[in-house]
Design a protein around this motif. Sequence first.
Motif, PDB file in Angstrom:
ATOM      1  N   LEU A  32       1.519  -2.760  -6.088  1.00  0.00           N
ATOM      2  CA  LEU A  32       1.269  -1.518  -5.368  1.00  0.00           C
ATOM      3  C   LEU A  32      -0.195  -1.133  -5.517  1.00  0.00           C
ATOM      4  O   LEU A  32      -0.702  -0.995  -6.632  1.00  0.00           O
ATOM      5  CB  LEU A  32       2.161  -0.402  -5.908  1.00  0.00           C
ATOM      6  N   LEU A  33      -0.875  -0.973  -4.387  1.00  0.00           N
ATOM      7  CA  LEU A  33      -2.286  -0.600  -4.385  1.00  0.00           C
ATOM      8  C   LEU A  33      -2.441   0.838  -3.902  1.00  0.00           C
ATOM      9  O   LEU A  33      -1.782   1.263  -2.957  1.00  0.00           O
ATOM     10  CB  LEU A  33      -3.092  -1.528  -3.473  1.00  0.00           C
ATOM     11  N   ALA A  34      -3.322   1.560  -4.561  1.00  0.00           N
ATOM     12  CA  ALA A  34      -3.636   2.933  -4.173  1.00  0.00           C
ATOM     13  C   ALA A  34      -5.115   3.020  -3.831  1.00  0.00           C
ATOM     14  O   ALA A  34      -5.931   2.249  -4.342  1.00  0.00           O
ATOM     15  CB  ALA A  34      -3.300   3.903  -5.306  1.00  0.00           C
ATOM     16  N   TYR A  35      -5.461   3.965  -2.963  1.00  0.00           N
ATOM     17  CA  TYR A  35      -6.864   4.163  -2.621  1.00  0.00           C
ATOM     18  C   TYR A  35      -7.597   4.712  -3.837  1.00  0.00           C
ATOM     19  O   TYR A  35      -7.225   5.748  -4.396  1.00  0.00           O
ATOM     20  CB  TYR A  35      -6.999   5.133  -1.445  1.00  0.00           C
ATOM     21  N   THR A  36      -8.641   4.003  -4.275  1.00  0.00           N
ATOM     22  CA  THR A  36      -9.434   4.411  -5.437  1.00  0.00           C
ATOM     23  C   THR A  36     -10.915   4.490  -5.093  1.00  0.00           C
ATOM     24  O   THR A  36     -11.758   4.541  -5.985  1.00  0.00           O
ATOM     25  CB  THR A  36      -9.235   3.419  -6.598  1.00  0.00           C
ATOM     26  N   GLY A  37     -11.220   4.493  -3.801  1.00  0.00           N
ATOM     27  CA  GLY A  37     -12.605   4.524  -3.358  1.00  0.00           C
ATOM     28  C   GLY A  37     -13.218   5.911  -3.461  1.00  0.00           C
ATOM     29  O   GLY A  37     -12.627   6.839  -4.037  1.00  0.00           O
ATOM     30  N   PRO A  38     -14.416   6.084  -2.906  1.00  0.00           N
ATOM     31  CA  PRO A  38     -15.095   7.382  -2.962  1.00  0.00           C
ATOM     32  C   PRO A  38     -14.219   8.504  -2.410  1.00  0.00           C
ATOM     33  O   PRO A  38     -13.651   8.384  -1.326  1.00  0.00           O
ATOM     34  CB  PRO A  38     -16.330   7.165  -2.080  1.00  0.00           C
ATOM     35  N   GLY A  39     -14.093   9.577  -3.175  1.00  0.00           N
ATOM     36  CA  GLY A  39     -13.302  10.715  -2.738  1.00  0.00           C
ATOM     37  C   GLY A  39     -11.828  10.617  -3.066  1.00  0.00           C
ATOM     38  O   GLY A  39     -11.046  11.466  -2.624  1.00  0.00           O
ATOM     39  N   PHE A  88       0.823  -1.197   0.000  1.00  0.00           N
ATOM     40  CA  PHE A  88       0.000   0.000   0.000  1.00  0.00           C
ATOM     41  C   PHE A  88       0.861   1.251   0.000  1.00  0.00           C
ATOM     42  O   PHE A  88       1.841   1.350   0.739  1.00  0.00           O
ATOM     43  CB  PHE A  88      -0.934   0.002   1.215  1.00  0.00           C
ATOM     44  N   GLY A  89       0.486   2.224  -0.864  1.00  0.00           N
ATOM     45  CA  GLY A  89       1.224   3.468  -0.945  1.00  0.00           C
ATOM     46  C   GLY A  89       1.180   4.243   0.358  1.00  0.00           C
ATOM     47  O   GLY A  89       2.095   4.979   0.686  1.00  0.00           O
ATOM     48  N   SER A  90       0.110   4.085   1.134  1.00  0.00           N
ATOM     49  CA  SER A  90      -0.007   4.717   2.444  1.00  0.00           C
ATOM     50  C   SER A  90      -0.955   3.880   3.284  1.00  0.00           C
ATOM     51  O   SER A  90      -1.864   3.234   2.764  1.00  0.00           O
ATOM     52  CB  SER A  90      -0.530   6.155   2.332  1.00  0.00           C
ATOM     53  N   ALA A  91      -0.719   3.874   4.574  1.00  0.00           N
ATOM     54  CA  ALA A  91      -1.567   3.107   5.481  1.00  0.00           C
ATOM     55  C   ALA A  91      -2.874   3.857   5.712  1.00  0.00           C
ATOM     56  O   ALA A  91      -2.870   5.038   6.037  1.00  0.00           O
ATOM     57  CB  ALA A  91      -0.847   2.871   6.805  1.00  0.00           C
ATOM     58  N   VAL A  92      -3.997   3.177   5.516  1.00  0.00           N
ATOM     59  CA  VAL A  92      -5.313   3.775   5.729  1.00  0.00           C
ATOM     60  C   VAL A  92      -6.097   2.868   6.662  1.00  0.00           C
ATOM     61  O   VAL A  92      -6.311   1.695   6.359  1.00  0.00           O
ATOM     62  CB  VAL A  92      -6.085   3.946   4.404  1.00  0.00           C
ATOM     63  N   PHE A 122     -17.732  -0.695  -3.579  1.00  0.00           N
ATOM     64  CA  PHE A 122     -16.708   0.133  -4.211  1.00  0.00           C
ATOM     65  C   PHE A 122     -15.369  -0.600  -4.234  1.00  0.00           C
ATOM     66  O   PHE A 122     -15.076  -1.410  -3.351  1.00  0.00           O
ATOM     67  CB  PHE A 122     -16.516   1.452  -3.452  1.00  0.00           C
ATOM     68  N   ALA A 123     -14.552  -0.282  -5.233  1.00  0.00           N
ATOM     69  CA  ALA A 123     -13.155  -0.714  -5.232  1.00  0.00           C
ATOM     70  C   ALA A 123     -12.387   0.276  -4.368  1.00  0.00           C
ATOM     71  O   ALA A 123     -12.125   1.405  -4.783  1.00  0.00           O
ATOM     72  CB  ALA A 123     -12.600  -0.738  -6.651  1.00  0.00           C
ATOM     73  N   LEU A 124     -12.042  -0.124  -3.143  1.00  0.00           N
ATOM     74  CA  LEU A 124     -11.399   0.791  -2.206  1.00  0.00           C
ATOM     75  C   LEU A 124      -9.917   0.962  -2.519  1.00  0.00           C
ATOM     76  O   LEU A 124      -9.366   2.055  -2.395  1.00  0.00           O
ATOM     77  CB  LEU A 124     -11.582   0.280  -0.778  1.00  0.00           C
ATOM     78  N   PHE A 125      -9.258  -0.131  -2.893  1.00  0.00           N
ATOM     79  CA  PHE A 125      -7.850  -0.089  -3.282  1.00  0.00           C
ATOM     80  C   PHE A 125      -7.702  -0.902  -4.562  1.00  0.00           C
ATOM     81  O   PHE A 125      -8.345  -1.943  -4.722  1.00  0.00           O
ATOM     82  CB  PHE A 125      -6.947  -0.696  -2.203  1.00  0.00           C
ATOM     83  N   SER A 126      -6.840  -0.464  -5.468  1.00  0.00           N
ATOM     84  CA  SER A 126      -6.623  -1.225  -6.689  1.00  0.00           C
ATOM     85  C   SER A 126      -5.229  -0.958  -7.229  1.00  0.00           C
ATOM     86  O   SER A 126      -4.607   0.069  -6.933  1.00  0.00           O
ATOM     87  CB  SER A 126      -7.677  -0.882  -7.752  1.00  0.00           C
ATOM     88  N   GLY A 127      -4.744  -1.915  -8.024  1.00  0.00           N
ATOM     89  CA  GLY A 127      -3.432  -1.775  -8.640  1.00  0.00           C
ATOM     90  C   GLY A 127      -3.226  -2.853  -9.683  1.00  0.00           C
ATOM     91  O   GLY A 127      -3.843  -3.922  -9.621  1.00  0.00           O
ATOM     92  N   THR A 128      -2.364  -2.583 -10.654  1.00  0.00           N
ATOM     93  CA  THR A 128      -2.055  -3.524 -11.728  1.00  0.00           C
ATOM     94  C   THR A 128      -0.546  -3.583 -11.912  1.00  0.00           C
ATOM     95  O   THR A 128       0.133  -2.552 -11.825  1.00  0.00           O
ATOM     96  CB  THR A 128      -2.717  -3.089 -13.048  1.00  0.00           C
ATOM     97  N   ALA A 129      -0.034  -4.787 -12.157  1.00  0.00           N
ATOM     98  CA  ALA A 129       1.407  -4.936 -12.363  1.00  0.00           C
ATOM     99  C   ALA A 129       1.672  -6.103 -13.302  1.00  0.00           C
ATOM    100  O   ALA A 129       0.935  -7.099 -13.292  1.00  0.00           O
ATOM    101  CB  ALA A 129       2.123  -5.163 -11.036  1.00  0.00           C
ATOM    102  N   PRO A 130       2.729  -6.013 -14.140  1.00  0.00           N
ATOM    103  CA  PRO A 130       3.139  -7.167 -14.947  1.00  0.00           C
ATOM    104  C   PRO A 130       3.861  -8.172 -14.058  1.00  0.00           C
ATOM    105  O   PRO A 130       4.718  -7.796 -13.253  1.00  0.00           O
ATOM    106  CB  PRO A 130       4.079  -6.546 -15.983  1.00  0.00           C
TER     107      PRO A 130
END
Length: 216
Positions: free
Chosen positions: A131-138, A40-44, A108-116
């Motif tokens: 690596l997952l980033a927050y992609t949820g509401p807001g 995770f890019g940042s702890a939430v 909702f997709a709260l966290f998402s990420g794509t990698a080869p």
Amino acid sequence: MRRSLPPPGLALLLVLAACQDDPAGPRRGGPAYLAIQPVFGSAVELASFGLIADTVRLDVVRPPADTLRTLTVFFDPDSSQIRLGANVALRVPVETLAVHLELRGGGFALFSGTAPVEVRAGQPGTPHEILLAYTGPGSNVASVTIAPRDTVLTFGDSLRFHVTARDLAGAPVSLFYVLWGASDSTALRMTPSGLASAPGARATLWVRARTPTGVG
């Protein structure tokens, strides 16, 4: 700074089995295993925002657009590990596949990420980080504004604060989450809905509203 999933943590093990009977499969046959570790890019702390992740979705794609497997699995939010299994036919002993991972909750997709990810026939190696980033509401909120901006509370009073949000273009964001707090949380108590109770002694305090991405 990248951090692993906040405690208790979450490890995903995706088992990709290459079919030996498939003429397009690996020349030497045998299963291929892939271990995935979300980073995770940042702890939430989702619970602080009233959010709970209880679903994981995983897509495995052979570039450019050949979807080999899609999995959606519900899990206990208190789980520390999730094991997923799927059969995928590799064309050659080593392939680079695109792996897309989502942690979902509340629709909702709260966290998402794509990698080869390089997949090899044989035993699993070191887990591949995604690596997952927050992609949820807001997730597109660039600024928040609290109202009222300045106020005075007398002993025993309470006041509900309100917050609005805008994106980088200045357009209003209607759906978002914030965590309310104060410069001294022991003196000024804030509820999850923004209701503040006056402190028991005279003080000058700041009220804050922060989004899951740290805006505020």
